[in-house]
Design an enzyme around this catalytic site. Structure first.
Site, PDB file in Angstrom:
ATOM      1  N   GLU A 226       0.854  -1.188   0.000  1.00 47.70           N
ATOM      2  CA  GLU A 226       0.000   0.000   0.000  1.00 47.70           C
ATOM      3  C   GLU A 226       0.894   1.243   0.000  1.00 47.70           C
ATOM      4  OE1 GLU A 226      -3.211   0.141   2.911  1.00 47.70           O
ATOM      5  OE2 GLU A 226      -3.383   2.300   2.714  1.00 47.70           O
ATOM      6  N   ARG A 304      -7.334   3.126  13.350  1.00 46.01           N
ATOM      7  CA  ARG A 304      -8.245   1.995  13.168  1.00 46.01           C
ATOM      8  C   ARG A 304      -8.222   1.072  14.382  1.00 46.01           C
ATOM      9  NH1 ARG A 304     -11.563  -0.282   9.159  1.00 46.01           N
ATOM     10  NH2 ARG A 304     -11.033   1.116   7.455  1.00 46.01           N
ATOM     11  N   GLU A 705     -10.669  -7.843   4.131  1.00 51.79           N
ATOM     12  CA  GLU A 705      -9.956  -7.916   5.404  1.00 51.79           C
ATOM     13  C   GLU A 705     -10.700  -8.612   6.545  1.00 51.79           C
ATOM     14  OE1 GLU A 705      -9.366  -3.556   4.970  1.00 51.79           O
ATOM     15  OE2 GLU A 705      -7.458  -3.977   5.937  1.00 51.79           O
TER      16      GLU A 705
HETATM   17  N1  MTE Z   1      -6.380 -11.437  -1.258  1.00 45.79           N
HETATM   18  C1  MTE Z   1      -5.331 -11.849  -2.002  1.00 45.79           C
HETATM   19  N2  MTE Z   1      -5.424 -13.011  -2.669  1.00 45.79           N
HETATM   20  N3  MTE Z   1      -4.172 -11.121  -2.059  1.00 45.79           N
HETATM   21  C2  MTE Z   1      -4.027  -9.948  -1.361  1.00 45.79           C
HETATM   22  O1  MTE Z   1      -2.977  -9.300  -1.431  1.00 45.79           O
HETATM   23  N4  MTE Z   1      -5.086  -8.329   0.179  1.00 45.79           N
HETATM   24  C3  MTE Z   1      -6.105  -8.137   1.201  1.00 45.79           C
HETATM   25  C4  MTE Z   1      -7.470  -8.571   0.699  1.00 45.79           C
HETATM   26  N5  MTE Z   1      -7.399  -9.869   0.123  1.00 45.79           N
HETATM   27  C5  MTE Z   1      -5.131  -9.491  -0.561  1.00 45.79           C
HETATM   28  C6  MTE Z   1      -6.321 -10.275  -0.574  1.00 45.79           C
HETATM   29  C7  MTE Z   1      -6.189  -6.761   1.663  1.00 45.79           C
HETATM   30  S1  MTE Z   1      -5.074  -6.234   2.817  1.00 45.79           S
HETATM   31  C8  MTE Z   1      -7.149  -5.908   1.211  1.00 45.79           C
HETATM   32  S2  MTE Z   1      -7.272  -4.331   1.803  1.00 45.79           S
HETATM   33  C9  MTE Z   1      -8.135  -6.312   0.199  1.00 45.79           C
HETATM   34  O2  MTE Z   1      -7.895  -7.621  -0.283  1.00 45.79           O
HETATM   35  C10 MTE Z   1      -8.097  -5.319  -0.952  1.00 45.79           C
HETATM   36  O3  MTE Z   1      -8.902  -5.658  -1.998  1.00 45.79           O
HETATM   37  P1  MTE Z   1     -10.459  -5.259  -2.070  1.00 45.79           P
HETATM   38  O4  MTE Z   1     -10.559  -3.847  -1.613  1.00 45.79           O
HETATM   39  O5  MTE Z   1     -10.768  -5.460  -3.477  1.00 45.79           O
HETATM   40  O6  MTE Z   1     -11.148  -6.198  -1.135  1.00 45.79           O
HETATM   41  N1  LUZ Z   2      -5.526   2.212   4.477  1.00 45.33           N
HETATM   42  C1  LUZ Z   2      -5.790   3.492   4.734  1.00 45.33           C
HETATM   43  C2  LUZ Z   2      -6.254   1.226   5.011  1.00 45.33           C
HETATM   44  O1  LUZ Z   2      -5.077   4.363   4.249  1.00 45.33           O
HETATM   45  N2  LUZ Z   2      -6.839   3.801   5.498  1.00 45.33           N
HETATM   46  C3  LUZ Z   2      -7.635   2.876   6.066  1.00 45.33           C
HETATM   47  O2  LUZ Z   2      -8.593   3.217   6.758  1.00 45.33           O
HETATM   48  C4  LUZ Z   2      -7.333   1.527   5.822  1.00 45.33           C
HETATM   49  N3  LUZ Z   2      -8.056   0.557   6.370  1.00 45.33           N
HETATM   50  C5  LUZ Z   2      -7.726  -0.706   6.144  1.00 45.33           C
HETATM   51  C6  LUZ Z   2      -6.654  -0.994   5.340  1.00 45.33           C
HETATM   52  N4  LUZ Z   2      -5.933  -0.035   4.771  1.00 45.33           N
HETATM   53 MO1  MOS Z   3      -5.262  -3.808   2.978  1.00 44.53          MO
HETATM   54  S1  MOS Z   3      -4.210  -3.707   4.753  1.00 44.53           S
HETATM   55  O1  MOS Z   3      -6.100  -2.381   3.270  1.00 44.53           O
HETATM   56  O2  MOS Z   3      -4.052  -3.317   1.932  1.00 44.53           O
END
Ligand code: MTE
Ligand code: LUZ
Ligand code: MOS
Length: 753
Positions: A226, A304, A705
């Site tokens: 991120e 958070r 998540e």
């Molecule tokens: N699933 C897979 N296979 N690989 C990933 O890197 N990241 C997770 C989740 N599931 C991830 C995953 C995280 S930290 C987040 S925030 C969400 O996917 C982001 O994708 P979304 O917003 O489309 O759910």
């Molecule tokens: N990233 C962010 C995050 O910048 N703000 C958020 O609130 C958050 N929450 C979950 C995962 N990534």
């Molecule tokens: Mo997920 S920790 O919001 O990339």
């Protein structure tokens, strides 16, 4: 629908960063990182390294044309250390060579003399020394100071969670290719293409419009890309900009583990008070977040933690304070759950300790305190709660009392194995807590042959967001999925993206896609209405056929598109989406930060081997609030993956830094992640179908998540199993609860050190 990437994934044909065909003349970068956790650079000798075969140039802070600064929230992190180093693994120099091997060979010839300074690795020590990233924050509800008098039981304690290595299968990396007129294209394995673009512009002293960031997909991010993909994107951009040649850097696993931050370890103190009816009346908690040496995303992660400190319970009197503590470790960063799991572990520990003191199952206390619709969270938002529904359905399906009795009977019948179970209700807020980040855009083109190309700000990283984007267009246009292609995430096509994070990528980008598709559909309906001489409102598109007043016509999708083109109708649209109704006032710590919450309940059961301390997770049975899932396969996969990742964090993944700040668990030989044998033998995911009108994409709630937090149940189930063997075991609330620690809890006076 299957993940649209599954075919190329299993054939090994999907393109990741290291699969992009390299351009002639490509150079390779490798970072020289600090061997010392804190100190002043006295001298840096790169002469021997520069003389190595194949070495083209070695870059240091002095070569940076713009700002030597990559900090996103707070400008406190240099790309390359200029005078001081703040953690082991902090980049100091960047070797650029003709080959990958030559670059890494030259690293060994760099000599640095660093005058050491005191090293802090413990967040509590940092707090004592007032080494804080930001001032502390406190969330208040009711008045704990007077509430304690009404409590019949008050329990205090401490709870600690360790960090977690992201271990995305694809390591960090980037590839920059110079373009004409000083512009650059950066291929980056990032969750945040705009962050890479913005930071590269800042470091190179260019404008953002000179920098194109392109991301096809990631081999996993989990939060680790991120913010921290930016470093590598900017490094190759810097080298490509200065040398006018393409430059690539894919980190080796040990470089990645050493140089990048992880999930934040937390230490916390809690105090919980209950009345005779087992209602929790008051809860005080202080969190010490181990932020590492720079802010990175720590302030947002800390926030958070506070938002989720009461998990899915209503507690009338709450005082929660958090400190973001500056230590000499690599800056810790986003990791699935983003501080939420760390907060939720502590309230579960407090409930478990109260339950043990009272001699009742923790489930009895949990069930009595679940959030009801209309209850206030400590930050003021009122819950639209599914907590009771999830719990009751889980009980109805998996019979909590019967399972408890079966375990008690099993434990009475044998002393070589013991079983334990725990229930983990979850509640996770969906939206970036920083309100402004909740925006997304999509660009939809319909081509003259009826095929559709879509670009959004969402990054595919295995979670299947591209499949969901495709489904949106498929449903709105009512066309065959084979007509639709989801393109790479590119800052030239979609600007000012928020990172793919906060589980919100599908919601935000999906809604933007929905809006763009609707706009085109509306135009097409007008064309069809004119052709068929009916009102636009009577036109419908179903399975590629145009219907007028419910009757199929000879006009189909392809003909309609071509007709519209001939009439010079715009077949492209750009959607811009922002969820309404969210706001937050940090000066009073009150507001409505989340568009909605995701709820669920898991029941975890384990068996420990009382001779060896080893264990198995027998089953994780879940009722999960999917809303109305738009893709059951993907959503179930997200749940299963999240659960296994959460169990890993709680039970076996043990990050070890020594007191000098050096990472000891720096490879897969010393850092154990769950494999198929340590995954639960059974995972059952039962959907709680909710169709309330909410702000989720097609009423399909965010899923990325929240399921990770079901994994927390594994710690408490193991704890209960150990106590079934050794009732006086003194087991600290400290994770991971490894087999080694379980063994110590079973014997040795039951004290786990
Ligand atoms: N699933 C897979 N296979 N690989 C990933 O890197 N990241 C997770 C989740 N599931 C991830 C995953 C995280 S930290 C987040 S925030 C969400 O996917 C982001 O994708 P979304 O917003 O489309 O759910
Ligand atoms: N990233 C962010 C995050 O910048 N703000 C958020 O609130 C958050 N929450 C979950 C995962 N990534
Ligand atoms: Mo997920 S920790 O919001 O990339």
């Amino acid at each position: 629908m299957k993940n649209i990437d599954s075919y190329t994934h299993v054939r090994g044909e999907s393109i990741y960063l290291d699969d992009i065909p390299v351009v002639n003349g490509t150079l390779y970068a490798a970072a020289y990182d600090s061997p010392v956790a804190h100190g002043k650079i006295i001298s840096l000798d790169i002469s021997a390294a520069a003389a190595m075969p194949g070495v083209v140039r070695i870059l240091t802070a002095a070569d940076i044309p713009g700002e030597n600064q990559i900090g996103g929230i707070i400008p406190d992190e240099e790309l390359l250390a200029a005078t001081y180093v703040h953690f082991c693994g902090m980049p100091i120099a960047l070797v650029i060579a003709e080959t990958d091997e030559a670059a890494r060979a030259a690293l060994k010839k760099i000599k640095v003399v660093i005058d050491p300074l005191p090293v802090i690795t413990d967040p509590r020590e940092a707090k004592e020394k007032n080494e804080l990233i930001i001032p502390p924050r406190t969330f208040l509800l009711g008045d704990t100071s007077t509430a304690w008098e009404q409590c019949d039981l008050i329990i205090e304690g401490r709870a600690d969670t360790n960090g977690q290595e992201h271990l995305y299968i694809e390591t960090q990396g980037a590839y920059a290719v110079p373009q004409e007129n000083g512009a650059l294209r950066i291929y980056s394995s990032t969750q945040g293409p705009t962050a890479v673009q913005r930071t590269a512009a800042r470091v190179l002293g260019l404008s953002m419009h000179h920098i194109e960031v392109d991301t096809t997909r990631l081999g996993g991010g989990f939060g680790g890309k991120e913010d921290q993909a930016t470093t590598w994107g900017v490094m190759v951009a810097l080298a490509a900009h200065l040398l006018k040649r393409p430059v690539k850097y894919c980190l080796h696993r040990m470089e990645d583990m050493r140089m990048t931050g992880k999930r934040h370890p937390y230490s916390a103190d809690f105090k919980i008070g209950l009345n005779k009816e087992l209602k929790i009346l008051a809860y005080e908690v202080t969190f010490y977040q181990n932020a590492g040496a720079a802010a990175d995303l720590s302030p947002a992660v800390m926030e958070r933690t506070l938002f989720h400190c009461t998990n899915s319970y209503f507690i009338p009197h709450v005082k929660a304070t958090a400190y973001s503590c500056k230590t000499n470790l690599p800056p810790n960063t986003a990791f699935r759950g983003f501080g939420g799991p760390q907060g939720m572990f502590v309230i579960e520990a407090a409930i478990a300790k109260a339950a043990e003191q009272l001699g009742v199952p923790a489930a009895t206390i949990q069930a009595k305190n679940l959030l009801q619709t209309g209850d206030a969270f400590p930050y003021g938002q009122l819950a639209d709660s599914e907590a009771n529904e999830c719990w009751q359905q889980a009980d109805a399906l998996f019979n909590i009392t019967a399972q408890q009795k079966a375990i008690t009977d099993f434990n009475a019948s044998t002393s070589s194995y013991k079983k334990g179970m725990a229930i983990m209700p979850i509640c996770f807020g969906i939206s970036f807590t920083k309100t402004l980040m909740n925006q997304a855009r999509a660009l939809v083109h319909v081509y003259t042959d009826g095929s559709v190309g879509i670009s959004t700000g969402a990054v595919e990283m295995g979670q299947g967001v591209n499949t969901k984007m495709l489904q949106v267009a498929e449903q709105i246009f009512s066309i065959a999925p084979s007509r639709i292609k989801i393109n790479s995430t590119n800052t030239y096509r979609i600007a000012n993206t928020s990172p793919t994070a906060a589980s919100a990528a599908a919601d935000l980008n999906g809604k933007a896609t929905e809006m763009a598709c609707h706009e085109i559909l509306l135009r097409l309906k007008e064309v069809a209405a004119a052709e068929l001489q009916v009102a636009p409102a009577s036109i419908e598109l179903k399975n590629e056929t145009v219907y007028a007043n419910g009757i199929a016509t000879s006009l189909d999708w392809k003909k309609l598109v071509l007709t519209a083109y001939v009439q010079r109708v715009n077949l492209s649209a750009h959607g811009h989406y922002t969820p309404a109704g969210i706001h937050y006032d940090a000066s009073i710590e009150k507001g409505h930060p989340f568009t909605y919450h995701v709820y669920g309940t898991s029941i975890t059961s384990v068996t420990i081997d009382c001779l060896r301390g080893t264990y198995t997770v027998d089953a994780v049975n879940v009722v999960h609030d999917f809303g109305r899932s738009m893709n059951t396969l993907l959503d179930t996969g997200q749940c299963e993956g999240g659960i296994v990742q959460g169990i890993g964090w709680m039970t076996m993944e043990e990050i070890v830094y020594d007191t000098a700040g050096k990472l000891r668990s720096n490879a897969l030989s010393t850092y154990k992640v769950p494999d198929i044998y340590s995954a639960p033998k059974h995972i059952t995911i039962h959907p709680l179908n909710t169709t309330k009108d909410n702000l989720a994409l097609l009423r399909s709630k965010a899923v990325g998540e929240p399921p990770l937090m079901y994994g927390i149940g594994a710690y408490f189930a193991l704890r209960n199993a150990v106590k079934a063997f050794n009732p006086t075991a003194d087991i600290p609330f400290a994770t991971p609860l490894t087999p080694e620690k379980v063994l110590m809890g079973l014997y040795d006076g039951g004290v786990i050190k």
